[in-house]
Design a protein around this motif. Structure first.
Motif, mmCIF file in Angstrom:
data_model
loop_
_atom_site.group_PDB
_atom_site.id
_atom_site.type_symbol
_atom_site.label_atom_id
_atom_site.label_comp_id
_atom_site.label_asym_id
_atom_site.label_seq_id
_atom_site.Cartn_x
_atom_site.Cartn_y
_atom_site.Cartn_z
ATOM 1 N N LEU A 198 -0.632 -4.450 -4.487
ATOM 2 C CA LEU A 198 0.363 -3.962 -3.526
ATOM 3 C C LEU A 198 0.192 -2.488 -3.181
ATOM 4 O O LEU A 198 0.262 -2.095 -2.022
ATOM 5 N N TRP A 199 -0.024 -1.689 -4.190
ATOM 6 C CA TRP A 199 -0.157 -0.251 -3.930
ATOM 7 C C TRP A 199 -1.428 0.021 -3.129
ATOM 8 O O TRP A 199 -1.425 0.768 -2.149
ATOM 9 N N GLU A 200 -2.507 -0.628 -3.570
ATOM 10 C CA GLU A 200 -3.837 -0.313 -3.059
ATOM 11 C C GLU A 200 -4.074 -0.804 -1.640
ATOM 12 O O GLU A 200 -4.938 -0.288 -0.934
ATOM 13 N N LEU A 201 -3.347 -1.857 -1.224
ATOM 14 C CA LEU A 201 -3.711 -2.409 0.084
ATOM 15 C C LEU A 201 -2.865 -1.877 1.233
ATOM 16 O O LEU A 201 -2.841 -2.463 2.325
ATOM 17 N N ALA A 202 -2.228 -0.728 1.008
ATOM 18 C CA ALA A 202 -1.369 -0.142 2.042
ATOM 19 C C ALA A 202 -2.064 -0.098 3.406
ATOM 20 O O ALA A 202 -1.438 -0.361 4.437
ATOM 21 N N TYR A 203 -3.367 0.205 3.427
ATOM 22 C CA TYR A 203 -4.092 0.306 4.704
ATOM 23 C C TYR A 203 -5.303 -0.621 4.772
ATOM 24 O O TYR A 203 -6.238 -0.373 5.543
ATOM 25 N N SER A 204 -5.272 -1.684 3.986
ATOM 26 C CA SER A 204 -6.388 -2.641 4.030
ATOM 27 C C SER A 204 -6.306 -3.498 5.286
ATOM 28 O O SER A 204 -5.212 -3.826 5.758
ATOM 29 N N GLU A 205 -7.461 -3.893 5.793
ATOM 30 C CA GLU A 205 -7.500 -4.892 6.849
ATOM 31 C C GLU A 205 -7.379 -6.265 6.190
ATOM 32 O O GLU A 205 -8.003 -6.524 5.162
ATOM 33 N N LEU A 206 -6.566 -7.132 6.791
ATOM 34 C CA LEU A 206 -6.329 -8.446 6.198
ATOM 35 C C LEU A 206 -6.996 -9.523 7.048
ATOM 36 O O LEU A 206 -6.853 -9.522 8.272
ATOM 37 N N VAL A 207 -7.719 -10.401 6.408
ATOM 38 C CA VAL A 207 -8.334 -11.537 7.102
ATOM 39 C C VAL A 207 -7.884 -12.816 6.404
ATOM 40 O O VAL A 207 -7.986 -12.936 5.183
ATOM 41 N N PHE A 208 -7.358 -13.737 7.189
ATOM 42 C CA PHE A 208 -6.887 -15.014 6.642
ATOM 43 C C PHE A 208 -7.775 -16.140 7.173
ATOM 44 O O PHE A 208 -8.128 -16.142 8.342
ATOM 45 N N THR A 209 -8.141 -17.036 6.301
ATOM 46 C CA THR A 209 -8.967 -18.172 6.719
ATOM 47 C C THR A 209 -8.373 -19.463 6.166
ATOM 48 O O THR A 209 -7.760 -19.471 5.098
ATOM 49 N N ASP A 210 -8.567 -20.546 6.921
ATOM 50 C CA ASP A 210 -8.054 -21.852 6.479
ATOM 51 C C ASP A 210 -8.922 -22.494 5.405
ATOM 52 O O ASP A 210 -8.512 -23.469 4.778
ATOM 53 N N ASP A 232 -9.952 -1.643 14.335
ATOM 54 C CA ASP A 232 -9.866 -0.211 14.577
ATOM 55 C C ASP A 232 -8.889 0.357 13.546
ATOM 56 O O ASP A 232 -7.685 0.117 13.636
ATOM 57 N N ARG A 233 -9.393 1.065 12.561
ATOM 58 C CA ARG A 233 -8.521 1.557 11.480
ATOM 59 C C ARG A 233 -8.003 2.938 11.856
ATOM 60 O O ARG A 233 -8.771 3.875 11.964
ATOM 61 N N ARG A 234 -6.716 3.047 11.995
ATOM 62 C CA ARG A 234 -6.146 4.314 12.481
ATOM 63 C C ARG A 234 -5.355 5.063 11.419
ATOM 64 O O ARG A 234 -5.068 6.229 11.579
ATOM 65 N N TYR A 235 -4.940 4.410 10.381
ATOM 66 C CA TYR A 235 -4.187 5.074 9.303
ATOM 67 C C TYR A 235 -2.983 5.859 9.828
ATOM 68 O O TYR A 235 -2.655 6.925 9.313
#
Ligand code: IPE
Ligand code: IPE
Ligand code: MG
Length: 239
Positions: A198-210, A232-235
């Motif tokens: 939870l702490w670490e993924l504050a600005y992670s890109e998330l990809v979901f796959t079926d 595009d990671r803008r933080y």
């Protein structure tokens, strides 16, 4: 082999997290007990590691058992303890040969069998000097528990309240060396985090796959990295 076509080698994520989900459903679809799905997940994990090595990913963190997974039937929990011990026994030598450094994040509480803890320590020691890829196994891991444990450690060390800031908490997470994940992949079509990093993924890109975890292969990891490279990671800033 794996097709790295379209992947920019200069923009490969440093750290990828995986929520390995869907083992039970994979088994159910085949009329098998849920535990067969966990067993089939072993091949997926090893193939994902191979994909990470081919891509040049430096950190791969996989969610193997959450602090909430104790709520499952006792038989399944017991199976998962033995299974994770088994994976380490079966796979640590080949992972070691591939230059993989194995680490763990999570609570080492009384519920985790001693044998498993011993196996974890052995894997950690065996691979400690490897530098190609760090494979972190999140075991008995909860993101909220990790933050609580970090704050407890600060308080126990007598840290004054005004010194408890983001950097202090970061330094007291389970593995202070671990960079924040750039990309987190969750399989099985569920759109949630389920208490992972939870702490670490504050600005992670998330990809979901079926794709269900046991069917996950290096190609799926490459596909997730392709998607990551479109983002595009803008933080919080503007271009
Ligand atoms: C993920 O698969 C493995 C663990 C949580 C240990 P699941 O066992 O959650 O599989 P589903 O979500 O029930 O299909
Ligand atoms: C997350 O999957 C935990 C692991 C992959 C170890 P779960 O299957 O436990 O998560 P929920 O219950 O679907 O949120
Ligand atoms: Mg699940």
């Amino acid at each position: 082999m794996v097709d790295l076509d379209g992947i920019d080698p200069l923009r490969v994520p440093t750290h990828v997290g995986c929520v390995m989900d869907g083992n039970g459903r994979w088994a159910q679809k085949r009329g098998l007990p849920r535990t067969e799905g966990h067993a089939a997940g072993e091949e997926a994990l090893l193939d994902a590691v191979e994909g990470a090595l081919r891509l040049g990913i430096r950190w791969l963190t996989v969610y193997a058992f959450s602090t909430e997974n104790w709520k499952r039937p006792a038989d399944e929990v017991r199976y998962l303890m033995q299974f994770n011990e088994g994976i380490l026994t079966r796979r640590r030598d080949e992972l070691h040969e591939r230059g993989v450094r194995i680490r763990f994040v999570g609570r080492r509480d009384w519920r985790v069998p001693k044998r498993l803890l011993r196996r974890m320590d052995q894997s950690l020691e065996l691979t400690a000097a490897n530098t190609t890829l760090t494979l972190t196994i999140a075991f008995n891991y909860g993101g909220r528990a990790e933050i609580v444990d970090a704050v407890r450690a600060l308080v126990a060390a007598g840290t004054p309240a005004d010194k408890i800031d983001e950097r202090a908490i970061r330094r007291n997470l389970y593995d202070p060396e671990m960079p924040d994940p750039d990309l987190v992949v969750r399989t099985s079509g569920e759109y949630r985090i389920s208490n992972f990093l939870l702490w670490e993924l504050a600005y992670s890109e998330l990809v979901f796959t079926d794709v269900l975890w046991p069917d996950f292969r290096r190609e799926h990891l490459v596909e997730a990295v392709r998607e990551f490279q479109q983002r595009d990671r803008r933080y919080g800033a503007v271009e």
